[in-house]
Write a protein that holds these residues in place. Structure first.
Motif, PDB file in Angstrom:
ATOM      1  N   PHE A 101       3.034   2.015   3.952  1.00 30.42           N
ATOM      2  CA  PHE A 101       3.964   3.142   3.979  1.00 30.42           C
ATOM      3  C   PHE A 101       3.485   4.162   4.991  1.00 30.42           C
ATOM      4  O   PHE A 101       2.286   4.297   5.214  1.00 30.42           O
ATOM      5  CB  PHE A 101       4.051   3.803   2.589  1.00 30.42           C
ATOM      6  CG  PHE A 101       5.060   3.144   1.695  1.00 30.42           C
ATOM      7  CD1 PHE A 101       4.814   1.891   1.159  1.00 30.42           C
ATOM      8  CD2 PHE A 101       6.267   3.766   1.415  1.00 30.42           C
ATOM      9  CE1 PHE A 101       5.752   1.267   0.357  1.00 30.42           C
ATOM     10  CE2 PHE A 101       7.212   3.156   0.605  1.00 30.42           C
ATOM     11  CZ  PHE A 101       6.951   1.907   0.078  1.00 30.42           C
ATOM     12  N   LEU A 114       0.856  -1.194   0.000  1.00 25.45           N
ATOM     13  CA  LEU A 114       0.000   0.000   0.000  1.00 25.45           C
ATOM     14  C   LEU A 114       0.886   1.235   0.000  1.00 25.45           C
ATOM     15  O   LEU A 114       1.302   1.717   1.053  1.00 25.45           O
ATOM     16  CB  LEU A 114      -0.921   0.000   1.238  1.00 25.45           C
ATOM     17  CG  LEU A 114      -2.025  -1.063   1.325  1.00 25.45           C
ATOM     18  CD1 LEU A 114      -2.765  -1.207  -0.005  1.00 25.45           C
ATOM     19  CD2 LEU A 114      -1.508  -2.404   1.761  1.00 25.45           C
ATOM     20  N   ALA A 129       0.189   4.006  -2.029  1.00 27.01           N
ATOM     21  CA  ALA A 129      -0.510   5.217  -2.502  1.00 27.01           C
ATOM     22  C   ALA A 129      -0.698   6.219  -1.370  1.00 27.01           C
ATOM     23  O   ALA A 129      -0.814   5.854  -0.201  1.00 27.01           O
ATOM     24  CB  ALA A 129      -1.864   4.825  -3.076  1.00 27.01           C
ATOM     25  N   LYS A 165      -3.345  -1.222  11.233  1.00 27.48           N
ATOM     26  CA  LYS A 165      -3.763  -1.665   9.896  1.00 27.48           C
ATOM     27  C   LYS A 165      -3.418  -3.133   9.645  1.00 27.48           C
ATOM     28  O   LYS A 165      -3.594  -3.625   8.531  1.00 27.48           O
ATOM     29  CB  LYS A 165      -3.140  -0.760   8.832  1.00 27.48           C
ATOM     30  CG  LYS A 165      -3.506   0.723   9.070  1.00 27.48           C
ATOM     31  CD  LYS A 165      -3.129   1.626   7.927  1.00 27.48           C
ATOM     32  CE  LYS A 165      -3.366   3.085   8.336  1.00 27.48           C
ATOM     33  NZ  LYS A 165      -3.706   3.967   7.247  1.00 27.48           N
ATOM     34  N   LYS A 198       0.616   2.708  13.151  1.00 25.79           N
ATOM     35  CA  LYS A 198      -0.106   2.389  11.905  1.00 25.79           C
ATOM     36  C   LYS A 198       0.083   0.923  11.535  1.00 25.79           C
ATOM     37  O   LYS A 198      -0.829   0.277  11.028  1.00 25.79           O
ATOM     38  CB  LYS A 198       0.417   3.246  10.748  1.00 25.79           C
ATOM     39  CG  LYS A 198      -0.174   4.630  10.749  1.00 25.79           C
ATOM     40  CD  LYS A 198       0.413   5.486   9.653  1.00 25.79           C
ATOM     41  CE  LYS A 198       0.092   6.936   9.973  1.00 25.79           C
ATOM     42  NZ  LYS A 198       0.693   7.876   9.070  1.00 25.79           N
TER      43      LYS A 198
HETATM   44  O1  C5P Z   1      -2.483   7.985   5.561  1.00 25.89           O
HETATM   45  P1  C5P Z   1      -1.714   7.066   6.463  1.00 25.89           P
HETATM   46  O2  C5P Z   1      -0.465   7.707   7.004  1.00 25.89           O
HETATM   47  O3  C5P Z   1      -2.547   6.395   7.505  1.00 25.89           O
HETATM   48  O4  C5P Z   1      -1.165   5.931   5.475  1.00 25.89           O
HETATM   49  C1  C5P Z   1      -0.507   4.795   5.962  1.00 25.89           C
HETATM   50  C2  C5P Z   1      -0.724   3.631   5.026  1.00 25.89           C
HETATM   51  O5  C5P Z   1      -2.111   3.412   4.806  1.00 25.89           O
HETATM   52  C3  C5P Z   1      -0.131   3.780   3.652  1.00 25.89           C
HETATM   53  O6  C5P Z   1       0.372   2.497   3.292  1.00 25.89           O
HETATM   54  C4  C5P Z   1      -1.297   4.179   2.762  1.00 25.89           C
HETATM   55  O7  C5P Z   1      -1.138   3.749   1.420  1.00 25.89           O
HETATM   56  C5  C5P Z   1      -2.447   3.456   3.434  1.00 25.89           C
HETATM   57  N1  C5P Z   1      -3.738   4.139   3.313  1.00 25.89           N
HETATM   58  C6  C5P Z   1      -4.753   3.532   2.599  1.00 25.89           C
HETATM   59  N2  C5P Z   1      -5.987   4.139   2.514  1.00 25.89           N
HETATM   60  C7  C5P Z   1      -6.211   5.337   3.100  1.00 25.89           C
HETATM   61  C8  C5P Z   1      -5.171   5.976   3.818  1.00 25.89           C
HETATM   62  C9  C5P Z   1      -3.955   5.347   3.884  1.00 25.89           C
HETATM   63  O8  C5P Z   1      -4.538   2.451   2.053  1.00 25.89           O
HETATM   64  N3  C5P Z   1      -7.409   5.888   2.982  1.00 25.89           N
END
Ligand code: C5P
Length: 402
Positions: free
Chosen positions: A324, A272, A274, A342, A338
């Motif tokens: 990421f 992930l 993006a 996640k 995170k």
């Molecule tokens: O935005 P955040 O810092 O929480 O992002 C951490 C991880 O979660 C990244 O790998 C990002 O690609 C993923 N992410 C996602 N969907 C979102 C927000 C973040 O897959 N809506």
């Protein structure tokens, strides 16, 4: 190297005489070899020598002047499993770095889909010149493999760095690449990359500065190592090169969520990468929003799906998930948090506080944190090399779990 198809590209440098031994090495190791030469290379080593050793006609011109037969650089590029340019002169390196295509060796380079290896060879001052070093660095950043020149006695009579690596060393390098490079064969990898655009009205959106370079570098790395890659990509100006990559282009976080959850069903590894918008406009205006004469403008936002968190809940036994974290403060604790929340196997942290890292740059500086509390910090490197570090780490974790 049994059955591998290799194009050997010869440019016009005195080290070309050693390329005869390189062709013999590849043949001895079981590869099929076709040789492409620049017009000047013919002055250094005869096409007859190269044709005899490679057991194939030599390609120099765009077409055969006698019968007009076209030498297709496109089909050559598709035929090859590797393109090895040795010696690579300062002139050809400069042309490759700048997309110049005035001979068959260069057009083949520009249309090659396979990994490219360059063995530079030139006099020490040319090699050390900032223009040449910049071109080499650029080609390396674009994923070409540079087989570094060696120190030693040079044809000019001087001694220094600039000698082409020895043919056996070049053949070893390429053979090692083939052996180690298929460690993702049979695996499906899903990668999210780039930004998302959340539409406000027909002409405006909420976005971010993500260029997609890290995600695309990961896709190329996985594909080169034998994986089938589904690249779920937000709007970027990049194009995937490797035929094993299938791109699914999306725009919004919701479209990315739908494409990623679908691709995740068959994925062995999910990355992930993006930069997904966390909020999207509650309503999208049908017509362009006009400037109001007075007062502030209010935009209602609602949360998007957290794709990583959703996939983390659906995660199957044996599936690996890599996330990421782009941080600006409390870097380590945010990243580790995170990873837990996640349900990721590990998280790759990059910080906006590091120069030449993260958004838009061709280089990145990462620290990996995994669930066991292990922390590995890496140096600033081209994103393609960072991608290699990430995949090496993922594979070592997968092997440990077996
Ligand atoms: O935005 P955040 O810092 O929480 O992002 C951490 C991880 O979660 C990244 O790998 C990002 O690609 C993923 N992410 C996602 N969907 C979102 C927000 C973040 O897959 N809506």
């Amino acid at each position: 190297m049994e059955g591998k198809n290799i194009i050997v590209g010869v440019t016009g440098g005195i080290a070309a005489y050693k390329t005869a031994t390189l062709v013999r090495e590849f043949k001895k190791r079981g590869a099929n070899v076709k040789v492409v030469m620049t017009p000047l290379a013919k002055q250094f080593i005869t096409p007859l020598t190269m044709a005899t050793l490679s057991q194939n006609p030599i390609l120099v011109d765009f077409f055969n002047p006698e019968n007009g037969e076209w030498n297709s650089h496109v089909s050559l590029g598709i035929w090859a499993d590797a393109y090895v340019i040795a010696p690579a002169t300062a002139n050809s390196i400069g042309k490759m770095a700048n997309g110049i295509a005035d001979n068959l060796l260069l057009t083949t380079y520009l249309s090659a889909k396979c990994p490219v290896f360059l063995a530079p060879a030139m006099d020490l001052d040319m090699y050390a010149h900032p223009a040449v070093q910049k071109n080499i660095a650029l080609l390396k950043e674009r994923g070409n493999h540079i087989i570094d020149a060696e120190e030693g006695f040079l044809a000019s009579g001087l001694t220094g760095k600039g000698r082409m690596a020895e043919p056996e060393a070049i053949a070893d390098y390429v053979e090692k690449f083939f052996k180690s490079s298929q460690d993702l064969a049979g695996k499906n990898v899903m990668i999210t990359a780039g930004p998302t655009h959340e539409k406000i009205d027909p002409v405006r959106f909420i976005g971010n500065y993500s260029s997609g370079k890290m995600g695309y570098a990961l896709a190329e790395e996985c594909a080169e190592r034998g994986a089938k890659v589904t690249l779920v990509s937000g709007p970027v100006s990049l194009t995937p090169k490797h035929p094993n990559i299938t791109r699914v282009s999306v725009e919004s976080a919701n479209e990315m969520y739908l494409a990623a959850t679908q691709a995740a069903e068959s994925a062995d590894i999910e990355i992930l990468c993006a930069a997904v918008a966390d909020y999207t406009p509650a309503q999208r205006a049908e017509h362009k929003i006009k400037r109001e004469k007075t007062g502030a403008m209010q935009l209602d936002l609602v949360p998007t799906q957290d794709i990583a968190a959703a996939l983390g809940k659906m995660k199957r036994e044996g599936q690996m998930m890599i996330g990421f974290a782009l941080e600006t403060d409390n870097e380590e604790s945010n990243a580790v948090g995170k990873c837990e929340r996640k349900n990721l196997d590990f998280i790759v942290m990059n910080s906006l506080n590091d120069k030449n890292a993260c958004f838009q740059h061709d280089t990145n500086k990462i620290t990996i944190f995994d669930r066991s509390g292990e922390k590995i910090a890496y140096d600033l490197k081209p994103k393609k090399e960072v991608a290699k570090d990430i995949i090496d780490h993922a594979l070592s974790l997968m092997n440990r779990k077996k």
